[in-house]
Design a protein around this motif. Sequence first.
Motif, PDB file in Angstrom:
ATOM      1  N   ASP A 376      73.861  27.766   8.543  1.00 18.74           N
ATOM      2  CA  ASP A 376      73.880  28.964   7.690  1.00 18.74           C
ATOM      3  C   ASP A 376      72.481  29.568   7.580  1.00 18.74           C
ATOM      4  OD1 ASP A 376      76.579  28.649   7.215  1.00 18.74           O
ATOM      5  OD2 ASP A 376      76.321  27.647   5.275  1.00 18.74           O
ATOM      6  N   ALA A 377      71.500  28.697   7.323  1.00 16.95           N
ATOM      7  CA  ALA A 377      70.125  29.172   7.138  1.00 16.95           C
ATOM      8  C   ALA A 377      69.566  29.787   8.408  1.00 16.95           C
ATOM      9  CB  ALA A 377      69.240  28.011   6.686  1.00 16.95           C
ATOM     10  N   ALA A 378      70.044  29.326   9.569  1.00 14.68           N
ATOM     11  CA  ALA A 378      69.556  29.836  10.849  1.00 14.68           C
ATOM     12  C   ALA A 378      70.300  31.098  11.293  1.00 14.68           C
ATOM     13  CB  ALA A 378      69.675  28.755  11.917  1.00 14.68           C
ATOM     14  N   GLY A 379      71.277  31.546  10.481  1.00 14.99           N
ATOM     15  CA  GLY A 379      71.964  32.790  10.798  1.00 14.99           C
ATOM     16  C   GLY A 379      73.201  32.640  11.659  1.00 14.99           C
ATOM     17  N   TRP A 380      73.693  31.425  11.816  1.00 13.60           N
ATOM     18  CA  TRP A 380      74.934  31.210  12.570  1.00 13.60           C
ATOM     19  C   TRP A 380      76.098  31.291  11.589  1.00 13.60           C
ATOM     20  CZ3 TRP A 380      74.957  30.973  17.801  1.00 13.60           C
ATOM     21  CH2 TRP A 380      73.753  30.686  18.438  1.00 13.60           C
ATOM     22  N   THR A 381      76.937  32.299  11.743  1.00 18.28           N
ATOM     23  CA  THR A 381      78.048  32.513  10.815  1.00 18.28           C
ATOM     24  C   THR A 381      79.375  32.226  11.508  1.00 18.28           C
ATOM     25  OG1 THR A 381      78.149  34.859  11.404  1.00 18.28           O
ATOM     26  CG2 THR A 381      76.774  34.243   9.510  1.00 18.28           C
ATOM     27  N   LYS A 382      80.341  31.725  10.722  1.00 17.24           N
ATOM     28  CA  LYS A 382      81.648  31.377  11.284  1.00 17.24           C
ATOM     29  C   LYS A 382      82.492  32.618  11.511  1.00 17.24           C
ATOM     30  CE  LYS A 382      82.262  26.583   9.811  1.00 17.24           C
ATOM     31  NZ  LYS A 382      83.125  25.604   9.103  1.00 17.24           N
ATOM     32  N   GLY A 383      83.139  32.633  12.685  1.00 14.18           N
ATOM     33  CA  GLY A 383      84.058  33.707  13.008  1.00 14.18           C
ATOM     34  C   GLY A 383      85.459  33.370  12.550  1.00 14.18           C
ATOM     35  N   SER A 384      86.409  34.243  12.852  1.00 10.49           N
ATOM     36  CA  SER A 384      87.803  34.044  12.429  1.00 10.49           C
ATOM     37  C   SER A 384      88.423  32.802  13.075  1.00 10.49           C
ATOM     38  CB  SER A 384      88.631  35.285  12.776  1.00 10.49           C
ATOM     39  OG  SER A 384      88.567  35.540  14.188  1.00 10.49           O
ATOM     40  N   ASP A 385      87.884  32.380  14.209  1.00  9.84           N
ATOM     41  CA  ASP A 385      88.413  31.196  14.897  1.00  9.84           C
ATOM     42  C   ASP A 385      87.716  29.915  14.448  1.00  9.84           C
ATOM     43  OD1 ASP A 385      85.927  31.665  15.971  1.00  9.84           O
ATOM     44  OD2 ASP A 385      86.582  31.671  18.076  1.00  9.84           O
ATOM     45  N   GLY A 386      86.793  30.034  13.469  1.00 12.68           N
ATOM     46  CA  GLY A 386      86.094  28.865  12.960  1.00 12.68           C
ATOM     47  C   GLY A 386      84.840  28.519  13.730  1.00 12.68           C
ATOM     48  N   ILE A 387      84.595  29.177  14.864  1.00 13.40           N
ATOM     49  CA  ILE A 387      83.398  28.921  15.667  1.00 13.40           C
ATOM     50  C   ILE A 387      82.308  29.900  15.240  1.00 13.40           C
ATOM     51  CG2 ILE A 387      82.444  28.802  17.992  1.00 13.40           C
ATOM     52  CD1 ILE A 387      84.583  26.675  17.304  1.00 13.40           C
TER      53      ILE A 387
END
Length: 575
Positions: A376-387
């Motif tokens: 989360d802190a690195a800017g990786w957000t979950k998409g609708s498929d969970g990835i």
Amino acid sequence: MKVLRPGRRARRRTVALAAIACSTALVLAACSSGGSSTQNTGGGGGTGNAKNSSITIFNGSTGTITENFNPFMSGTALQPTLGVIYEPLYYYNLAEKSDPQPLLATGYKWNDKGTELTITTREGVKWSDGQPFTAKDVAFTFNLINKTPALNTTGLAATAKAVDDTHAVLTFKENSFTQEPSVLGNQAIVPEHIWKDIKDPTKDPNVKPVGTGPYQLKSFSAQSYSLEKNPSYWESGKPQIQEIRYIALDSADAASAALTAGQVDWMSSYLPGLDQLLKGHKELSYVNTPALTTSIFTCSSTELGCKGPQTDPAVRQAMYYAMDRTQLNKLAGGGFAGEASPTLLLPDRDKDWIADSANVTAPQTADTAKANALLDAAGWTKGSDGIREKDGQKLSMTIQTVTGWSDYISINDTLKQQFKAVGIDLKPTQLAWNEWNANETQGKYQLSLDSIGLGASSNPYFTYQGKYNSANTAKVGDSAAAGNFARYKNATVDAALEAAGATNDEATQKAEYAKVQTEIIKDMPYVPIYINSTLTEFNNSRATGWPTDDDKYAFAATWKAWDNGIVLKNLTPAK
């Protein structure tokens, strides 16, 4: 079924293991006393009588055996060449914390600058042909390496001179304290009176080896070969086993059958359900010496051409915390694996070298909350498929392993599920050994499952220098054969390793290694999973005195150079 898979160092010697054709048929060829190949159905041989005692060894060889006892050709020489036939000056036991054990030398001393090493050689030693061993043989060996670049696999930069029959002096161009284990414990000494007449020491198969070790060659065939006690051996009363036979087998099934049938006395193989397999066989035992850190190698440096989400340190950290190592050990390690350290040192043996007690071992259960927080802190957000995704890039990575390495395949399949819980998509792929190895060496991969092996000594320098020094890596597409497959670059680490290598003062070294550990735990170019088991099985009906969990006087694996000679000369015929 598990395919036999020795450690990385052994795999480079026995590449064919990655392509073993599994068969349930027992193929067990052994040498007769006349040297011809015969079918052996009567066990490993020997009667318990010291005069006639013999044992049979399977060290992972498959197919046709090529005769080569050249101690300078470690990549292709047959396994007993180093340690059984030829000896180094000292023995370094990497199975536990211990001082070097004198073999062909009884003392050594550096000058203050680390540019001159004086070696005192053992008196009364003879070569297996009866000729006396002297310091001149030591000087000859190192001068031969110095003038023959193809033999110089350790970067040794020294010339040597025999001052007298028991003293040799090695002179280096610069501070060379870090070469001490390579000089003393990882170089076979050869007889000058034989090797001075060998025209090309880089190619000669040395079919009539003359060494100082406990055994000498007796007979050879393409299926098996025998060694017998060296009557000139310098250590009084050793060895007590008169003859040893090395054989080739087809598969893990064949190895398992040979062991339980009493046809093999010493082997190092991962056998599924080992405890159950040995039930009803009181004569059989085993020792587990975890030593190789199974890890996810990452192509980490964008500067050197690596591409993919794994170049983000936060992703590598997240993988570290997302693992349930207890589950991985149960499903892939058979419960035999040891706990790894984020420092990549061995927690039991190397604890004194680990600066922060919190880093002795990696977490054994998954901390998904921490992994998610890092992403989360690195800017990786979950998409609708969970990835997760970032800047239009999916958090999806391919991890390679070798076809047939079933324990590693199991690790990858399990990690795929574990990583999915934090939004990482892992795509396992299986390749032929040559392609897998080439990808690592050239940096043409994202993630690769591999193990980090034993160094020249237990000093952390020999783990850190190869894997983390930027001098030992290269741009993607070029060879990083020196060992830094992760393409890792860190100026702080480079400087600390240079400082540690310039002294033999342990306090100074510890301070420098603390700096290294801080950086590599933060950057995590190699993500540790567990210490892979090294299972070695013994038959005690013909010989006793094998290493045990309580007495690891040597690294017990049959494929381990130098240690094999120590084990064999410590055996006694069973009564």
